[in-house]
Structure formats: structure tokens, C-alpha cells
Scaffold this motif. Sequence first.
Motif, PDB file in Angstrom:
ATOM      1  N   SER A   7      15.968  73.280 -14.069  1.00  0.00           N
ATOM      2  CA  SER A   7      14.859  74.201 -14.300  1.00  0.00           C
ATOM      3  C   SER A   7      15.162  75.611 -13.809  1.00  0.00           C
ATOM      4  O   SER A   7      14.351  76.518 -14.001  1.00  0.00           O
ATOM      5  N   ASP A   8      16.310  75.808 -13.172  1.00  0.00           N
ATOM      6  CA  ASP A   8      16.665  77.140 -12.706  1.00  0.00           C
ATOM      7  C   ASP A   8      16.703  78.119 -13.875  1.00  0.00           C
ATOM      8  O   ASP A   8      17.158  77.798 -14.971  1.00  0.00           O
ATOM      9  N   GLN A   9      16.241  79.339 -13.616  1.00  0.00           N
ATOM     10  CA  GLN A   9      16.333  80.387 -14.620  1.00  0.00           C
ATOM     11  C   GLN A   9      17.632  81.153 -14.423  1.00  0.00           C
ATOM     12  O   GLN A   9      18.046  81.435 -13.289  1.00  0.00           O
ATOM     13  N   LEU A  10      18.259  81.504 -15.522  1.00  0.00           N
ATOM     14  CA  LEU A  10      19.549  82.177 -15.479  1.00  0.00           C
ATOM     15  C   LEU A  10      19.409  83.629 -15.937  1.00  0.00           C
ATOM     16  O   LEU A  10      18.630  83.932 -16.843  1.00  0.00           O
ATOM     17  N   LEU A  11      20.185  84.496 -15.320  1.00  0.00           N
ATOM     18  CA  LEU A  11      20.364  85.857 -15.813  1.00  0.00           C
ATOM     19  C   LEU A  11      21.796  85.935 -16.329  1.00  0.00           C
ATOM     20  O   LEU A  11      22.750  85.915 -15.544  1.00  0.00           O
ATOM     21  N   VAL A  12      21.962  85.997 -17.625  1.00  0.00           N
ATOM     22  CA  VAL A  12      23.280  85.999 -18.254  1.00  0.00           C
ATOM     23  C   VAL A  12      23.675  87.443 -18.545  1.00  0.00           C
ATOM     24  O   VAL A  12      23.086  88.098 -19.420  1.00  0.00           O
ATOM     25  N   ILE A  13      24.659  87.938 -17.797  1.00  0.00           N
ATOM     26  CA  ILE A  13      25.138  89.308 -17.959  1.00  0.00           C
ATOM     27  C   ILE A  13      26.441  89.260 -18.750  1.00  0.00           C
ATOM     28  O   ILE A  13      27.442  88.737 -18.276  1.00  0.00           O
ATOM     29  N   ARG A  61      19.491  82.919 -11.337  1.00  0.00           N
ATOM     30  CA  ARG A  61      20.901  82.725 -10.994  1.00  0.00           C
ATOM     31  C   ARG A  61      21.761  83.574 -11.917  1.00  0.00           C
ATOM     32  O   ARG A  61      21.679  83.441 -13.137  1.00  0.00           O
ATOM     33  N   PRO A  62      22.621  84.437 -11.373  1.00  0.00           N
ATOM     34  CA  PRO A  62      23.438  85.294 -12.237  1.00  0.00           C
ATOM     35  C   PRO A  62      24.621  84.540 -12.833  1.00  0.00           C
ATOM     36  O   PRO A  62      25.325  83.799 -12.148  1.00  0.00           O
ATOM     37  N   VAL A  63      24.819  84.742 -14.130  1.00  0.00           N
ATOM     38  CA  VAL A  63      25.951  84.177 -14.861  1.00  0.00           C
ATOM     39  C   VAL A  63      26.676  85.354 -15.522  1.00  0.00           C
ATOM     40  O   VAL A  63      26.091  86.052 -16.357  1.00  0.00           O
ATOM     41  N   VAL A  64      27.914  85.563 -15.148  1.00  0.00           N
ATOM     42  CA  VAL A  64      28.708  86.641 -15.730  1.00  0.00           C
ATOM     43  C   VAL A  64      29.548  86.061 -16.859  1.00  0.00           C
ATOM     44  O   VAL A  64      30.280  85.089 -16.669  1.00  0.00           O
ATOM     45  N   VAL A  65      29.440  86.661 -18.035  1.00  0.00           N
ATOM     46  CA  VAL A  65      30.298  86.309 -19.164  1.00  0.00           C
ATOM     47  C   VAL A  65      31.302  87.451 -19.314  1.00  0.00           C
ATOM     48  O   VAL A  65      30.939  88.558 -19.731  1.00  0.00           O
ATOM     49  N   LEU A  89      27.353  82.789  -7.677  1.00  0.00           N
ATOM     50  CA  LEU A  89      27.745  83.339  -8.970  1.00  0.00           C
ATOM     51  C   LEU A  89      28.268  82.239  -9.891  1.00  0.00           C
ATOM     52  O   LEU A  89      28.902  81.284  -9.439  1.00  0.00           O
ATOM     53  N   SER A  90      28.012  82.417 -11.175  1.00  0.00           N
ATOM     54  CA  SER A  90      28.633  81.586 -12.197  1.00  0.00           C
ATOM     55  C   SER A  90      29.412  82.492 -13.131  1.00  0.00           C
ATOM     56  O   SER A  90      29.056  83.661 -13.323  1.00  0.00           O
TER      57      SER A  90
END
Length: 279
Positions: A7-13, A61-65, A89-90
Motif C-alpha cells: 500500500s506504500d505510495q511511490l514517487l517515481v522520478i 517512497r522515492p523511486v529513481v528511474v 531509495l529504489s
Amino acid sequence: MATFATSDQLLVIIDPAARQRDGESVRIAKDVLSAGAAMKVCLPEGPEEFARALRRRGSRRPVVVGDDRALVRAVTLLHRHRELAGCALSLVPVGAAVGLAGSLGVPTGAVAAARAVLEGAERRLDLLVDDSDGVVLGALGIPPAPARVAVAEPVAVSSGRPWYRSLVRTLAPRPPRLATIPSPGPARVRVEVDGATVVDLDHPVETVSVTPGPGGLARVEVHPVSVGAEATPLHASGRTVTVVGADFRYRADSAVSGPVRRRTWRVAEQAWGLVLPSS
């Protein structure tokens, strides 16, 4: 290793270089992530917007692409704002340079990396911090290794008329070729580990490498210049590494810095968290 709830929300950068180089992998990563979690996608156009998005992540939660540079940029920003301890970080590696990501245990395929974001766990890792507040996640090298850079090829023109030259450049551009910038050669530096001298200025060295090792210690390897038979590498480990020399440059992960005359790195034990596959 700490696990996460679905259920965590992600911030995909999504780093702009990743969008330009491999839009298909970016699309695949977005599809996998959106199927498994609520997410907000951010498309920064440059470093300032990248930093602003990371700072305004809130509880997401930050996700770096992106590639290794994007990962180092994110860790550096969090470190300088003293937010590393509370942020895991992811990374979904996309780009030409993903060797650092792979060495840290991140899957280099878009699908596997995105699944690790959703199903993986946080692992705390050591890093090196220098006296200018820079960070090293993987390896430090002195002098910097030879680099490959793109060099534009000249276009052959069979007419001297300006309009014709312009037309040829527009219709028949040549792809850039890769050229190697040579290493500057042996360095004269003094290397100290926890205050003890490993090599001094009167002994030139081919390379010095420093990596954050387990247990809060940095591993140091020095290759002296050989005369005749190959010189035996020198090894040391400690919590602080100081290098002194005449305007030397160094490569920290994928970036070259300097010249400097003195720099000290210390190990920050378990300073940052990276989400990796659980198994």
C-alpha cells in the motif's frame, strides 16, 4: 532488511537522460510499478527540478528511474539535506552506465528492477563522505581512469557555397565517434589511512583505489609504479583515508573531480538505504 507494504505510495522520478535513451524501458517500468502500487510520476527536465521533486516527496517512497549518475545525484541530495537516514531509495536502472547499480545488487532489467521496488527490502549500505560533502557509493580512483567521450566527425563538403554546406549537414549528419581521453599517467601523492602513511610523495603510483567495505572500513589498494618486475600492490583498511598531492584529480563513481591538493574521505557506516530483491 526492512520490507515494505504494497500500500506504500511511490514517487517515481524519471531522469531526463533515461527518457531520451530508452523510452521503452521507462514505459515498461512505469507499467509494472503502476500495477503494484499507487504512484505519482515526476518528469524533471534538469537537476534543479530533480532535486525539487525529491525534496517534496512527503511520505512517498522515492523511486529513481535512471542510470548511475541519477542514483549518485539522489544520494548526494539526501545526504546534504541530512535526510539519508530516514529515506530508502529504489532504483530502476535505465541508461548506458548502470555498472554501479549492478554492483550494488540492483537488477539491471526494467521488469526485475521494478518488481524489486515492489517486493524487495531495504538494505543499509556504507558510503564514503569527503571533506567537501561529496559521496562515493562504489569506488574512488586516483588518477581517474581513461574516459570514452563522443567526438563529432567533420562532414565532407563538395561545394564551397554556404547554403550547400548547411544542407549537407542537415541531411547527412555523421554519428559521433568515441575517443579515449588518456590517463594523466603516474601520480605523486601521499596516502594515509587512519593517520598511517601507506605511500609517500617520493614513490609515484599508477593507481589508488578506495572502496567502502563491510564493517565500516574503507579498502585501499595502491599500485606503485613498477621498474622492471611488476610492483606488489599495497593494501590497507581504515575509517579515514587522506590523499595529499600536487593538484590531483580523482574519479568518484562516474564523475571526475579536482584538481585538489588534499582530500579526506571517511566511511559513513550503514548511512543509506537501497531497496534490493529479498532473495
